[in-house]
Design a protein around this motif. Structure first.
Motif, PDB file in Angstrom:
ATOM      1  N   TYR A 129      -7.208   0.820  -5.901  1.00 55.02           N
ATOM      2  CA  TYR A 129      -7.254   2.185  -5.376  1.00 55.02           C
ATOM      3  C   TYR A 129      -8.402   2.340  -4.379  1.00 55.02           C
ATOM      4  O   TYR A 129      -9.398   1.633  -4.441  1.00 55.02           O
ATOM      5  CB  TYR A 129      -7.458   3.191  -6.507  1.00 55.02           C
ATOM      6  CG  TYR A 129      -6.391   3.161  -7.568  1.00 55.02           C
ATOM      7  CD1 TYR A 129      -6.597   2.515  -8.775  1.00 55.02           C
ATOM      8  CD2 TYR A 129      -5.163   3.786  -7.357  1.00 55.02           C
ATOM      9  CE1 TYR A 129      -5.633   2.485  -9.750  1.00 55.02           C
ATOM     10  CE2 TYR A 129      -4.180   3.763  -8.329  1.00 55.02           C
ATOM     11  CZ  TYR A 129      -4.418   3.109  -9.526  1.00 55.02           C
ATOM     12  OH  TYR A 129      -3.443   3.085 -10.483  1.00 55.02           O
ATOM     13  N   LEU A 130      -8.242   3.325  -3.502  1.00 60.79           N
ATOM     14  CA  LEU A 130      -9.335   3.751  -2.647  1.00 60.79           C
ATOM     15  C   LEU A 130      -9.318   5.274  -2.649  1.00 60.79           C
ATOM     16  O   LEU A 130      -8.413   5.894  -2.081  1.00 60.79           O
ATOM     17  CB  LEU A 130      -9.190   3.212  -1.222  1.00 60.79           C
ATOM     18  CG  LEU A 130     -10.367   3.546  -0.297  1.00 60.79           C
ATOM     19  CD1 LEU A 130     -11.624   2.785  -0.744  1.00 60.79           C
ATOM     20  CD2 LEU A 130     -10.038   3.187   1.162  1.00 60.79           C
TER      21      LEU A 130
ATOM     22  N   ILE B  18     -13.891   2.504  -4.399  1.00 58.96           N
ATOM     23  CA  ILE B  18     -12.869   1.503  -4.684  1.00 58.96           C
ATOM     24  C   ILE B  18     -12.820   1.272  -6.188  1.00 58.96           C
ATOM     25  O   ILE B  18     -13.856   1.253  -6.865  1.00 58.96           O
ATOM     26  CB  ILE B  18     -13.154   0.179  -3.923  1.00 58.96           C
ATOM     27  CG1 ILE B  18     -11.974  -0.780  -4.049  1.00 58.96           C
ATOM     28  CG2 ILE B  18     -14.453  -0.461  -4.383  1.00 58.96           C
ATOM     29  CD1 ILE B  18     -12.096  -2.014  -3.142  1.00 58.96           C
TER      30      ILE B  18
ATOM     31  N   LEU C 182      -5.540   6.176  -1.835  1.00 59.17           N
ATOM     32  CA  LEU C 182      -4.633   5.094  -1.486  1.00 59.17           C
ATOM     33  C   LEU C 182      -4.460   4.169  -2.688  1.00 59.17           C
ATOM     34  O   LEU C 182      -5.394   3.976  -3.473  1.00 59.17           O
ATOM     35  CB  LEU C 182      -5.174   4.292  -0.307  1.00 59.17           C
ATOM     36  CG  LEU C 182      -5.502   5.074   0.965  1.00 59.17           C
ATOM     37  CD1 LEU C 182      -5.974   4.115   2.054  1.00 59.17           C
ATOM     38  CD2 LEU C 182      -4.314   5.882   1.438  1.00 59.17           C
TER      39      LEU C 182
ATOM     40  N   ARG D 227      -9.513  -1.277   7.488  1.00 54.24           N
ATOM     41  CA  ARG D 227      -8.829  -0.303   8.336  1.00 54.24           C
ATOM     42  C   ARG D 227      -8.932  -0.726   9.789  1.00 54.24           C
ATOM     43  O   ARG D 227      -9.840  -1.454  10.178  1.00 54.24           O
ATOM     44  CB  ARG D 227      -9.412   1.097   8.158  1.00 54.24           C
ATOM     45  CG  ARG D 227     -10.853   1.256   8.630  1.00 54.24           C
ATOM     46  CD  ARG D 227     -11.369   2.654   8.275  1.00 54.24           C
ATOM     47  NE  ARG D 227     -12.742   2.862   8.733  1.00 54.24           N
ATOM     48  CZ  ARG D 227     -13.451   3.948   8.435  1.00 54.24           C
ATOM     49  NH1 ARG D 227     -12.924   4.910   7.683  1.00 54.24           N
ATOM     50  NH2 ARG D 227     -14.689   4.067   8.898  1.00 54.24           N
TER      51      ARG D 227
ATOM     52  N   TRP E 169      -2.415 -10.080   2.665  1.00 55.51           N
ATOM     53  CA  TRP E 169      -2.530  -8.754   3.253  1.00 55.51           C
ATOM     54  C   TRP E 169      -1.270  -7.940   3.019  1.00 55.51           C
ATOM     55  O   TRP E 169      -0.162  -8.479   3.007  1.00 55.51           O
ATOM     56  CB  TRP E 169      -2.768  -8.866   4.766  1.00 55.51           C
ATOM     57  CG  TRP E 169      -4.091  -9.470   5.103  1.00 55.51           C
ATOM     58  CD1 TRP E 169      -4.402 -10.793   5.146  1.00 55.51           C
ATOM     59  CD2 TRP E 169      -5.284  -8.766   5.435  1.00 55.51           C
ATOM     60  NE1 TRP E 169      -5.721 -10.960   5.476  1.00 55.51           N
ATOM     61  CE2 TRP E 169      -6.278  -9.729   5.670  1.00 55.51           C
ATOM     62  CE3 TRP E 169      -5.607  -7.416   5.566  1.00 55.51           C
ATOM     63  CZ2 TRP E 169      -7.586  -9.387   6.020  1.00 55.51           C
ATOM     64  CZ3 TRP E 169      -6.902  -7.075   5.913  1.00 55.51           C
ATOM     65  CH2 TRP E 169      -7.880  -8.045   6.136  1.00 55.51           C
TER      66      TRP E 169
ATOM     67  N   CYS F 166      -2.679   0.260  -3.914  1.00 53.48           N
ATOM     68  CA  CYS F 166      -2.164  -1.032  -3.471  1.00 53.48           C
ATOM     69  C   CYS F 166      -1.703  -1.787  -4.711  1.00 53.48           C
ATOM     70  O   CYS F 166      -2.520  -2.126  -5.572  1.00 53.48           O
ATOM     71  CB  CYS F 166      -3.241  -1.820  -2.734  1.00 53.48           C
ATOM     72  SG  CYS F 166      -2.779  -3.529  -2.343  1.00 53.48           S
TER      73      CYS F 166
ATOM     74  N   TYR G 196      -4.703   1.662   7.135  1.00 50.33           N
ATOM     75  CA  TYR G 196      -5.489   1.069   6.062  1.00 50.33           C
ATOM     76  C   TYR G 196      -4.690  -0.051   5.393  1.00 50.33           C
ATOM     77  O   TYR G 196      -3.519   0.130   5.061  1.00 50.33           O
ATOM     78  CB  TYR G 196      -5.858   2.135   5.030  1.00 50.33           C
ATOM     79  CG  TYR G 196      -6.999   3.016   5.480  1.00 50.33           C
ATOM     80  CD1 TYR G 196      -6.821   3.948   6.503  1.00 50.33           C
ATOM     81  CD2 TYR G 196      -8.270   2.909   4.923  1.00 50.33           C
ATOM     82  CE1 TYR G 196      -7.869   4.739   6.946  1.00 50.33           C
ATOM     83  CE2 TYR G 196      -9.321   3.697   5.341  1.00 50.33           C
ATOM     84  CZ  TYR G 196      -9.117   4.608   6.358  1.00 50.33           C
ATOM     85  OH  TYR G 196     -10.165   5.399   6.791  1.00 50.33           O
ATOM     86  N   TYR G 197      -5.363  -1.165   5.208  1.00 51.21           N
ATOM     87  CA  TYR G 197      -4.743  -2.356   4.615  1.00 51.21           C
ATOM     88  C   TYR G 197      -5.494  -2.784   3.367  1.00 51.21           C
ATOM     89  O   TYR G 197      -6.728  -2.715   3.333  1.00 51.21           O
ATOM     90  CB  TYR G 197      -4.786  -3.527   5.593  1.00 51.21           C
ATOM     91  CG  TYR G 197      -4.102  -3.289   6.905  1.00 51.21           C
ATOM     92  CD1 TYR G 197      -4.780  -2.722   7.984  1.00 51.21           C
ATOM     93  CD2 TYR G 197      -2.759  -3.645   7.091  1.00 51.21           C
ATOM     94  CE1 TYR G 197      -4.152  -2.515   9.203  1.00 51.21           C
ATOM     95  CE2 TYR G 197      -2.125  -3.443   8.294  1.00 51.21           C
ATOM     96  CZ  TYR G 197      -2.834  -2.868   9.350  1.00 51.21           C
ATOM     97  OH  TYR G 197      -2.201  -2.663  10.553  1.00 51.21           O
ATOM     98  N   CYS G 198      -4.771  -3.260   2.368  1.00 50.22           N
ATOM     99  CA  CYS G 198      -5.451  -3.928   1.264  1.00 50.22           C
ATOM    100  C   CYS G 198      -5.284  -5.429   1.442  1.00 50.22           C
ATOM    101  O   CYS G 198      -4.342  -5.903   2.091  1.00 50.22           O
ATOM    102  CB  CYS G 198      -4.942  -3.464  -0.094  1.00 50.22           C
ATOM    103  SG  CYS G 198      -3.280  -3.953  -0.516  1.00 50.22           S
TER     104      CYS G 198
ATOM    105  N   TRP H 233     -10.301  -3.227   0.859  1.00 49.92           N
ATOM    106  CA  TRP H 233      -9.609  -2.336   1.785  1.00 49.92           C
ATOM    107  C   TRP H 233     -10.214  -2.523   3.172  1.00 49.92           C
ATOM    108  O   TRP H 233     -11.449  -2.558   3.318  1.00 49.92           O
ATOM    109  CB  TRP H 233      -9.766  -0.877   1.365  1.00 49.92           C
ATOM    110  CG  TRP H 233      -8.978  -0.502   0.164  1.00 49.92           C
ATOM    111  CD1 TRP H 233      -9.406  -0.420  -1.131  1.00 49.92           C
ATOM    112  CD2 TRP H 233      -7.586  -0.147   0.128  1.00 49.92           C
ATOM    113  NE1 TRP H 233      -8.379  -0.046  -1.954  1.00 49.92           N
ATOM    114  CE2 TRP H 233      -7.248   0.139  -1.203  1.00 49.92           C
ATOM    115  CE3 TRP H 233      -6.598  -0.030   1.116  1.00 49.92           C
ATOM    116  CZ2 TRP H 233      -5.974   0.526  -1.602  1.00 49.92           C
ATOM    117  CZ3 TRP H 233      -5.327   0.359   0.723  1.00 49.92           C
ATOM    118  CH2 TRP H 233      -5.021   0.632  -0.606  1.00 49.92           C
TER     119      TRP H 233
ATOM    120  N   GLU I 244       0.829  -1.207   0.000  1.00 42.81           N
ATOM    121  CA  GLU I 244       0.000   0.000   0.000  1.00 42.81           C
ATOM    122  C   GLU I 244       0.863   1.258   0.000  1.00 42.81           C
ATOM    123  O   GLU I 244       2.003   1.252   0.485  1.00 42.81           O
ATOM    124  CB  GLU I 244      -0.899   0.041   1.248  1.00 42.81           C
ATOM    125  CG  GLU I 244      -1.799  -1.153   1.450  1.00 42.81           C
ATOM    126  CD  GLU I 244      -1.206  -2.200   2.351  1.00 42.81           C
ATOM    127  OE1 GLU I 244      -1.967  -2.989   2.941  1.00 42.81           O
ATOM    128  OE2 GLU I 244       0.040  -2.246   2.469  1.00 42.81           O
TER     129      GLU I 244
END
Length: 126
Positions: free
Chosen positions: A80-81, A70, A20, A38, A116, A22, A94-96, A36, A6
């Motif tokens: 993307y976010l 998204i 964001l 969080r 992850w 990824c 924030y994680y993808c 995504w 990310e």
């Protein structure tokens, strides 16, 4: 194996916007769903948005509907976010995440995803 990285986090004022990204690498051909998530301080990880690779069908958490979008670029293996009208309560890591199964609807549950990224911090100042 699928690797996710990310980027795009940082600090922003309330009402601001941020995007964001990824990037996926490795066995990207096997990805069927991405999402995504969080996790804020002292909070559980929560799903924010998810998208299916087959038909681009997406799912959003109620807390972000109408503010977050998204999307993905298959050619760049990038998720993307887009986050607009940010609020202090959006502050989180924030994680993808990626799954090799098609999830209908695209799941916002962490246990549905096997891969992850390391996360990127988003801080929204009031």
């Amino acid at each position: 194996q699928i690797h996710l990285a990310e980027s795009g986090g940082g600090s922003v004022q309330t009402g601001g916007s941020m995007r964001l990204s990824c990037v996926a690498s490795g066995a990207t051909f096997s990805i069927r769903t991405m999402a995504w998530f969080r996790q804020g301080p002292a909070k559980e990880r929560e799903g924010v948005a998810a998208i299916n690779y087959g038909d681009d069908a997406s799912t959003y958490a109620d807390s972000v509907k109408g503010r977050f979008t998204i999307s993905k670029d298959n050619a760049k293996n990038t998720l993307y976010l887009e986050m607009n009208s940010l609020k202090p309560e959006d502050t989180a890591m924030y994680y993808c995440a990626a799954a090799r199964t098609s999830l209908y609807p695209a799941s916002l549950l962490p246990h549905a995803y096997a891969y992850w990224g390391q996360g990127t911090q988003v801080t929204v100042a009031s």
